[in-house]
Write an enzyme that holds these catalytic residues in place. Structure first.
Site, PDB file in Angstrom:
ATOM      1  N   ILE A 207      34.356  38.828  51.407  1.00  0.00           N
ATOM      2  CA  ILE A 207      33.292  39.790  51.707  1.00  0.00           C
ATOM      3  C   ILE A 207      32.120  39.540  50.763  1.00  0.00           C
ATOM      4  O   ILE A 207      32.308  39.384  49.561  1.00  0.00           O
ATOM      5  CB  ILE A 207      33.817  41.243  51.564  1.00  0.00           C
ATOM      6  CG1 ILE A 207      34.921  41.489  52.608  1.00  0.00           C
ATOM      7  CG2 ILE A 207      32.669  42.247  51.721  1.00  0.00           C
ATOM      8  CD1 ILE A 207      35.466  42.889  52.654  1.00  0.00           C
TER       9      ILE A 207
ATOM     10  N   GLY B 229      30.295  39.370  45.637  1.00  0.00           N
ATOM     11  CA  GLY B 229      31.249  39.037  46.688  1.00  0.00           C
ATOM     12  C   GLY B 229      32.658  39.158  46.149  1.00  0.00           C
ATOM     13  O   GLY B 229      32.853  39.313  44.936  1.00  0.00           O
ATOM     14  N   LYS B 230      33.626  39.108  46.991  1.00  0.00           N
ATOM     15  CA  LYS B 230      35.023  39.112  46.541  1.00  0.00           C
ATOM     16  C   LYS B 230      35.890  38.630  47.690  1.00  0.00           C
ATOM     17  O   LYS B 230      35.510  38.752  48.855  1.00  0.00           O
ATOM     18  CB  LYS B 230      35.450  40.527  46.143  1.00  0.00           C
ATOM     19  CG  LYS B 230      36.603  40.550  45.147  1.00  0.00           C
ATOM     20  CD  LYS B 230      36.110  40.423  43.721  1.00  0.00           C
ATOM     21  CE  LYS B 230      37.256  40.438  42.723  1.00  0.00           C
ATOM     22  NZ  LYS B 230      36.740  40.573  41.354  1.00  0.00           N
ATOM     23  N   GLY B 231      37.054  38.090  47.342  1.00  0.00           N
ATOM     24  CA  GLY B 231      37.971  37.648  48.383  1.00  0.00           C
ATOM     25  C   GLY B 231      39.390  37.958  47.986  1.00  0.00           C
ATOM     26  O   GLY B 231      39.671  38.281  46.824  1.00  0.00           O
TER      27      GLY B 231
ATOM     28  N   ASP C 148      40.723  35.939  39.953  1.00  0.00           N
ATOM     29  CA  ASP C 148      40.940  37.381  39.777  1.00  0.00           C
ATOM     30  C   ASP C 148      42.466  37.561  39.712  1.00  0.00           C
ATOM     31  O   ASP C 148      43.186  36.580  39.449  1.00  0.00           O
ATOM     32  CB  ASP C 148      40.288  38.171  40.930  1.00  0.00           C
ATOM     33  CG  ASP C 148      40.290  39.671  40.669  1.00  0.00           C
ATOM     34  OD1 ASP C 148      39.528  40.119  39.812  1.00  0.00           O
ATOM     35  OD2 ASP C 148      41.065  40.408  41.312  1.00  0.00           O
TER      36      ASP C 148
END
Ligand code: NAD
Length: 420
Positions: free
Chosen positions: A60, A105-107, A146
């Site tokens: 995202i 953003g991050k996934g 992460d």
């Protein structure tokens, strides 16, 4: 308890609070309330036993107003779209509060790395990278480690992306192995930033560093480095925990021994660690210990309306993203507990990720001393700015951080104007 917890609601609440203090209208902040792009992917993997398993993954991009999207990849069984949305938005405001030229953003992939072999983790990583490849790239969106991922996973992501493009592209991810263009100091950067922040808040509150008691929840990348550096600074780390539970020694734990034990094997857990004078307690007991500094360094929603009343620490330094809910924030404020917010306290990781990307683009390598010094030169002024605005506006440090961050994001968005 917390059945309806949605971390993205926490993000919206704090953004709206800051926007109202800044005098923004609904229309000024409307666009930053929605992630720009959300990609859901299915990741088929041939498991070691010959069966095929399809994992679910996301990437995202909350905002690219201030620069390319930037943020980690989480491998954890509890990953879901609301969590990834919230994590991506926190990245937008984190990059803004420390003023580095990125959006957020991050996934994530729904999986449990502790139950997977290295081959399976690599297969998930490669297929996931291929699935999100249309969105990522050094000028578009740059992943990093992460929860549940590390430098090794970043190395496989970089290789997969490079293979797909037909040439070596270092800058597509940060937090890579040093051999692949990783930055010296990146592995320790988040914990180092937490250490700088902890010293800054103690200094502001006139609490001495030496001998000050600390409890740390989570002993992964962030928690373990934080423990190491706070211990080195002379603070007394009395409790640490991981997913298997917590250990507590009122006289201070032997942090170097604990780190040695945990680093021997990625599957080592504190439940099998022993040292003289320690007691076993639960993760919830750790959070409620009578210590000066509490460092949540695991997951979201750890300090919530159920336990906030029982927190006894004087200061909470949020090394994790989103460990405190909005309802808990209100309770803690009434109790006079100071919370140093995640978007400031744990920004050291993304700051050094930015340094890594800058080095990759220029094909240069900085020394570890230079990286650590440049990190301090960003973290300390960012802390001062947040402290000063919170002080002058009589707000919490969280609201103070968002006053700075929301203003930067809204101004960037306004300067670009809405396209077309
Ligand atoms: P990690 O996977 O390396 O470690 C997570 C740790 O939390 C492990 O020790 C695990 O056992 C523990 N844990 C999991 N569930 C727990 C529970 N219910 N109670 C107690 N401990 C539990 O992850 P990490 O990279 O250290 O990330 C930790 C937090 O810091 C996350 O919120 C992450 O988003 C945030 N963060 C990480 C970075 C980074 O550079 N890695 C940067 C900024 C913020």
């Amino acid at each position: 308890m917390n059945q309806t917890y949605n971390p993205y609601d926490n993000v919206l609440k704090v953004v709206e609070d800051a926007a109202s203090i800044l005098g923004y209208t609904e229309s000024d902040i409307e666009a930053i309330k929605y992630p720009e792009r959300e990609l859901k992917v299915s990741i088929p993997v041939r498991m070691d036993d010959g069966t095929t398993h399809v994992f679910e993954g996301y990437r995202i991009q909350h905002s690219t107003s201030r620069g390319p999207a930037k943020g980690g990849i989480r491998f954890h069984p509890a990953v879901n779209i609301d969590e990834v949305r919230a994590l991506s938005a926190w990245m937008t405001f984190k990059c803004a509060v420390v003023n580095i030229p990125y959006g957020g953003g991050k996934g994530g992939v729904v999986c449990d790395p502790s139950k997977l072999s290295e081959n399976e983790i690599r297969a998930i990583t490669r297929r996931y990278t291929a699935a999100i490849a249309p969105l990522i790239g050094p000028e578009q969106d740059i992943p990093a480690p992460d929860v549940g991922t590390n430098a090794g996973v970043m190395g496989w992501m970089m290789d997969t992306y490079s293979m797909l493009k037909g040439h070596c592209i270092h800058g597509v991810v940060t937090g890579k192995p040093i051999e692949l263009g990783g930055a010296l100091g990146r592995n320790e950067a988040t914990g180092r930033g937490v250490m700088f922040t902890t010293k800054n808040i103690l200094s502001r509150l006139n609490i001495p560093v030496k001998g000050t008691t600390v409890a740390i929840q989570g002993m992964g990348n962030v928690g373990s480095i934080t423990a190491k550096l706070l211990d080195k600074e002379g603070m007394k780390v009395v409790a640490v925990s991981d997913v298997s539970g917590a250990i507590y020694n009122p006289g201070g734990l032997n942090i170097p021994e604990i780190l040695k034990y945990l680093s021997k094997d990625r599957r080592n857990l504190l439940e099998n660690y022993e040292e003289e004078g320690m007691n076993r307690i639960s993760n919830s007991e750790l959070l409620e210990l009578d210590v000066t500094v509490l460092v949540p360094a695991a997951l979201e929603n750890q300090i919530n309306s159920d336990n906030a009343d029982r927190i006894r620490a004087k200061v909470i330094v949020e090394a994790a993203n989103g460990p405190t809910t909005s309802q808990a924030d209100e309770i803690l404020e009434k109790k006079g507990i100071t919370v140093v917010p995640d978007i400031l306290a744990n920004a050291g990781g993304v700051v050094v990720s930015y340094f890594e990307w800058v080095q990759n683009i220029q094909s240069v390598m900085w020394t570890e001393e230079a990286v650590n010094e440049k990190l301090k030169n960003i973290m300390d002024p960012a802390f001062e700015a947040v402290w000063n605005i919170a002080d002058s506006k009589h707000t919490t440090l969280r609201t103070g951080a968002y006053l700075i961050a929301v203003k930067r994001v809204v101004e960037a968005k306004a300067a670009r104007a809405i396209w077309p």
